[in-house]
Each structure stands twice: as C-alpha cells, then as structure tokens.
Design a protein around this motif. Structure first.
Motif, short mmCIF file in Angstrom:
data_model
loop_
_atom_site.label_atom_id
_atom_site.label_comp_id
_atom_site.label_asym_id
_atom_site.label_seq_id
_atom_site.Cartn_x
_atom_site.Cartn_y
_atom_site.Cartn_z
N ASP A 351 17.29 -9.91 -53.57
CA ASP A 351 16.60 -11.19 -53.45
C ASP A 351 17.06 -12.07 -52.28
OD1 ASP A 351 19.09 -11.68 -54.53
OD2 ASP A 351 18.37 -12.78 -56.27
N THR A 414 19.96 -7.97 -58.68
CA THR A 414 19.43 -9.33 -58.82
C THR A 414 20.59 -10.31 -58.96
OG1 THR A 414 19.29 -9.45 -61.25
CG2 THR A 414 17.51 -8.27 -60.09
N ILE A 435 12.17 -11.62 -58.89
CA ILE A 435 12.06 -10.88 -57.63
C ILE A 435 10.60 -10.83 -57.19
CG2 ILE A 435 12.42 -8.66 -56.50
CD1 ILE A 435 15.01 -10.12 -57.11
N ASN A 499 14.56 -16.67 -65.57
CA ASN A 499 14.03 -16.08 -64.35
C ASN A 499 12.53 -16.31 -64.20
OD1 ASN A 499 16.63 -14.83 -63.74
ND2 ASN A 499 16.17 -13.47 -65.44
#
Length: 636
Positions: A351, A414, A435, A499
């Motif tokens: 990322d 991540t 992502i 997320n």
C-alpha cells in the motif's frame, strides 16, 4: 502549556507514565518521564540518529542533580535498580512539570530553595542543553550534576566490561570519541552505576537492566536567579558548542514559528504543530519523517499516510514537494521501499505506493502545483502499470475484474503486518478492502491529474471498471458493511475491521457517500481511535500488553489505532453523519502519555490505556489533518 502540580509529580507511577520528547530534526532526540525516572532503554538526553533515523545510539543517558544547601544534601534524581529499589526519590520534591512551547520544565521546591530545569535540543545538529536555574534561595547553593554515560545501540543495553574511554577536554570530557559534554567546573571521576532498571522494558518482556558510567561531576555555586548549564553534542565537534540557554531560547522561537506557519488558533493546535515537527527530519537526500519515537525510523507507508497532516495541514509546502520528489526517485518495480529499520532496504508493502499516489493528489489539490505533478508523472505511471501487470509478492490486478490482489505465504503486506514465528497474525492475502479502495482512488486521482496535464492515459476507465467490481464483490448483503478480504485462500473474510472506511473516506473512493460501511464500524469507535477488530469477533484481543508474542498477537486484533480516526471522520462527513466531539478524547490524550503528542496504539478494552510508541507520526498527522479540515477545535 501542559502543566502538572505536586500531587501528580509526587506520585511515582503517575508521573513516570507521562513522557516528554524533544528532537533535533535529524531523527535524534532526548526523552524521559515527568518524574525523571528512566523507564525505557530508550530514555536519555542524547540519542544520536544515523541519517533518516533508521538507527540510533544512546549517549548521555542522564544528568543526576544534587543540591547542597549548607550541610543539607538533597538528590533530585529518581533512579530504579534491579530488584525494584527506587532511590533516590527526587520526584517527591518535584513541585511542578510544564511543557511550554515544546520545552519541558521541572521545578523542585526544597522549602526556601526552588530549583528549575529546562531541556532543549538544537535543530539540525545533534546537541542537547540543560539549564538549571535557582529561582529562590536565601544564600548561594551548590549544584552537583553527574553525567551518566553510555554508548550503545538504542535498542539494546550495555553492561560494565572495563572502564570506557573518557577524554578530558576544556570544560568537560569526550566519551568514547562519540560525544562531548561540557559544563561548569568539571571534576573527573569514574564509577559504574550497575543494575539500572527500566520498568517499561520489563513490562514488554525485554531485558530491563543495564549499567551506566558516572564519568565525574560538574559543580557550580549558584545564587538566587543564577544558572548552571550543561551541553552535550555528538561528534564531529566543529567549533564551539552552543549554550544551553541559547538552545532553550531557539527551541521556543521555533515552536512559535511552527504554530504561526500552521495557523494554529488554540493550544491544541499549537501542540500538534510542534508534535508534527518532531517527526520531520532532514536526510542526505531531502526531508522525510520518522514513523514514531522512540524506536521507529522512516517507513514509507507511515510517511505517505502522514503526509497530508505533517506537511500540508501545517503549510510546509516546500518540504512536501521535496518529500514527493525524493520518494518518486526511489520507485522500484512500481513499489516504494517500506523501511530500512531492519538494516536493509525492503520492498514489502502493498500500500505504500498507493498512499504515495494519494499524497500527490492531495498535494496538487492544496497547492495547485502541477509542475511537480508533471515531474512525478513517470513514477505515477510506473506504479499503476506495474500494479496492473504484476510486481513483487503477487501484487497484480486480476484480469477478470480489475481488482488488486496481493500476498505471498509468510508475508504480511498490508498495514496489518504483525507476524509471529514468520506467520502473519492477521492473514489478509487476496483482495484486501483498503488496498482496493486505495487502488481505485489512485487510478481515478491519477487520471484526473493526467487530464489536467493533457497526458494520455486509460486510468480513468480502469478506475471505473474496478469500482464496479468493488461494489459487486465487497458489499455484504443486508447493509452489513464490507468484506475485509475477498478471494483469499480461505474465501471471503467478513471480519468487521476499520479498513472498509477507506472505501468511503478517500477522495475517489468507490463508495463515497455510502453510510453502510461507517455504520458497520460503529462498534469499533472509542475515544482514542478505532479498534482494529470488532469486540464481538471471537479473535478479538482487548489488551495490547505483555511480551512480544502477546503484543504482536493483539496488534491488529482489537487494539485501538488513533490514526484511523481520520478515515472515520472523513467517511462520516462523506455519508452526512455527525462528527461532533469525535476528537475530544484524543485532544485530552495530549496530556496523558506522550505529552503534547498522540500514541501509536491503545488497549481495545476500556479504559483504553495507551500502548506502543508514545509519539507516533500518523496518529498526530491524522488528528491534525482532521482538525484543520473540519476547522473546529473540538470537532471531528
């Protein structure tokens, strides 16, 4: 100012749980506690950084003061020894502690004698100064200041193994050719303080014991209103050392300048502007930022996630431009290196490059500087092309739907990257929700910038295709929010994690304006940020404490992360939901742990005690960014 009085200062546990920090703009620092007790291996007055802060050495660990008033002797230091003995208990004489314009100040009340100490570092040079001022005394007193020395990796300890090299020089000494210490009436000595104990290292399951070398003593007779100053500086020793008083004055002047530049309108804003500056560092290749103190160096994910708060919200636009250009020059196979903290440059994040694209878009939106965007266009194209076609660790767009997949067994790419025994604790291989939100926003944002540059591209259509697929694949039935990962080795993961907020919060997020993901995250909200996993999940861990094994297992399994309040606030605003009072707890937190700053993490369970780094860049950056964007001192 942040100020504590005698009741807190005299309480060893409470005063030792509040830490202060001053930095040198190079990644080095001085840090300790309100009580004066060194509770971490990282506490000291001169921690010297290698370029970028990836490695640091601890030098001058402490400066223990003793006051002689006639025949009476009072030690003002507070030390702890292996076995649990705390002696001397100088904190009981501590009448107040104040953090004033970033400068920590202690005041000891000894009856008819009052002594003050202030500590500051130079900016752009590894140098620290301590100024002792006698505010009141009926007759001159004697100050004896004993430097406790070491020279070791900041992540370790040193034990006595023969006396170190202490070289006398005018006004003081040089310790092992690494740093020089100067002060009044130097009296050489030499004795090991064995078994110095750091209680926070014990609590973290690490070695808490080391030895420090008392190199001698500075002695000054001081009347009311007089001062005694000690300065320590890392090699090379070019020219005379600055005065400690001069360092304090310069530090306060810089703090006022930073607050003006950031247009800080209240005390919280001023604290945050100073805190943001502590992370910004000069490196041989340009400005950057360290991820956190006292143990992190530069991490590209943290740098780019923090970019808008550290540089744009504080109006540091010239440095922002240099940060982007420096990062663009390091792109390799469409990726940014994650960190050099481990000793080697590692390209192991899915990322960081996508956050880089976000940073460029935000820079352009704030500054209107398309010339810099044009200079970065090649790097932007490379990032998107390599992510689409495939790069390291299985990172590639799925030809079937245009969504980004990532992962390789044994790796955690991540931001939820904790591993134990070589295995990810939070397995997220596949198509991770944030992502793909970053991917889609990066495609669309780059496409919009390329349109303004009149540069040919097909990134807009790629964003539209991936966005359609995102809405088909990630949206859970019945308005239950979003899947955390789809098409993973174990199928789709429905764990409720924060997320998913990025799908709503990002400027070109695929679900901008949709309240469902925000509402699904309500059980994650705390006064200090967002839990990383819902308490109702069987894998939830509500306490981020213990040794490395226990802490890593809890790191992303319920632990609160303050930086996530930023995406949550943006998502609420996008969806038209109330954000009133969202930052109240975090503003109060500025006086609770890492003083004037925001911690890395906190326990998932109430009362959400702070954990991790006391001073964390993206935590500060997101609080600062949200306050600036929402233009309200007590609003989210």
């Amino acid at each position: 100012m942040i100020t504590f009085g005698r009741q807190l200062c005299g309480d060893l546990a409470a005063a030792s749980a509040r830490e202060w920090l001053v930095t040198d703009g190079l990644g080095g620092y001085a840090s300790g506690t309100v009580s004066g007790l060194r509770t971490r291996r990282y506490h000291g007055l001169l921690a010297v950084a290698e370029p970028g802060g990836a490695a640091r050495h601890m030098g001058l660990a402490a400066l223990d003061p003793v006051v002689r008033i006639g025949t009476r002797t009072v030690r003002l230091a507070t030390d702890e020894w292996a076995g649990g003995t705390v002696d001397p208990a100088g904190h009981v004489h501590l009448a107040s502690f104040t953090l004033d314009e970033g400068v920590p100040r202690w005041q000891w009340d000894l009856g008819d004698v009052v002594v003050q100490r202030e500590i500051a570092m130079g900016h752009g040079r590894s140098v620290v100064g301590a100024v002792f001022t006698v505010l009141r005394t009926p007759a001159p007193i004697t100050l004896e200041l004993t430097p406790l020395c070491t020279w070791r990796d900041a992540h370790g300890e040193r034990t006595a193994a023969g006396d170190p090299a202490v070289t006398p020089v005018a006004g003081g000494f040089v310790f092992e050719d690494a740093y020089r210490v100067s002060g009044p009436a130097w009296q050489p000595g030499g004795a090991w303080y064995r078994g110095v104990y750091a209680r926070e290292e014990a609590a973290r399951g690490l070695n808490p014991v080391e030895d420090l070398f008392a190199a001698g003593c500075f002695v000054a007779e001081v009347a009311s209103g007089g001062t005694a100053e000690v300065v320590a500086a890392a090699a090379p020793f070019d020219g005379p050392l600055p005065t400690a008083a001069g360092l304090v004055v310069a530090a306060r002047k810089r703090a006022r300048k930073l607050a003006r530049q950031a247009r800080a309108s209240d005390a919280v804003g001023r604290h945050l502007a100073i805190a943001a500056d502590q992370f910004v560092v000069s490196t041989p290749t340009g400005p950057s930022a360290v991820a956190g103190y006292p143990w992190f160096g530069e991490w590209s994910r943290d740098l780019m996630t923090s970019f808008e708060g550290l540089f744009l919200a504080t109006n540091r636009h010239d440095e922002a431009r240099e940060v982007l250009l420096r990062a663009g020059a390091t792109v390799s196979e469409g990726m940014l290196a994650n960190t050099a903290d481990t000793g080697t440059l590692e390209y192991n994040t899915a990322d960081a490059a996508l956050w880089f694209l976000h940073a460029i878009s935000r820079y352009a939106a704030v500054t209107g500087d398309l010339d810099t965007v044009s200079s970065l266009a090649g790097a932007m194209d490379e990032i998107l092309t390599r992510h689409r076609d495939g790069t390291r660790y299985g990172i590639a767009a799925d030809p079937a739907d245009g969504l980004l997949t990532q992962g390789k067994p044994g790796f955690a790419l991540t931001w939820m990257d904790a591993r134990v025994d070589g295995r990810p604790v939070t397995e997220r291989q596949g198509k991770a929700v944030e992502i793909n939100a970053l991917w889609i926003s990066g495609l669309a944002g780059t496409g919009a910038l390329f349109d303004r540059l009149r540069r040919r591209h097909d990134w807009g259509s790629a964003a539209s295709r991936a966005g359609d697929a995102f809405r088909r694949r990630f949206v859970r039935p019945g308005g239950a929010g979003l899947y955390d990962v789809v098409d993973g080795p174990g199928g789709d993961d429905a764990a409720v994690r924060p997320n998913q907020l990025l799908a709503v919060s990002l400027p070109y997020g695929p679900l901008a304006g949709d309240p469902a993901p925000v509402l699904a995250c309500r059980e994650l909200v705390t006064s200090l940020g967002m839990r990383s996993l819902a308490p109702s999940d069987g894998a939830y861990r509500g306490v981020h404490r213990g040794g490395p094994y226990e802490r890593d297992h809890a790191y992303h399994q319920g632990t609160v992360w303050p930086w996530l309040i930023g995406p949550y606030a943006d998502a609420c605003a996008s969806a038209g939901l109330d954000t009133g009072g969202l930052l109240d707890g975090l503003e109060l937190h500025l006086a609770e742990w890492g003083l004037g700053s925001v911690s890395e993490t906190a326990d998932g369970d109430a009362p959400h005690g702070a954990t991790g780094c006391p001073f964390q860049a993206w935590s500060v950056a997101e609080v600062l960014r949200v306050r600036t964007a929402f233009a309200g001192p007590a609003r989210g």
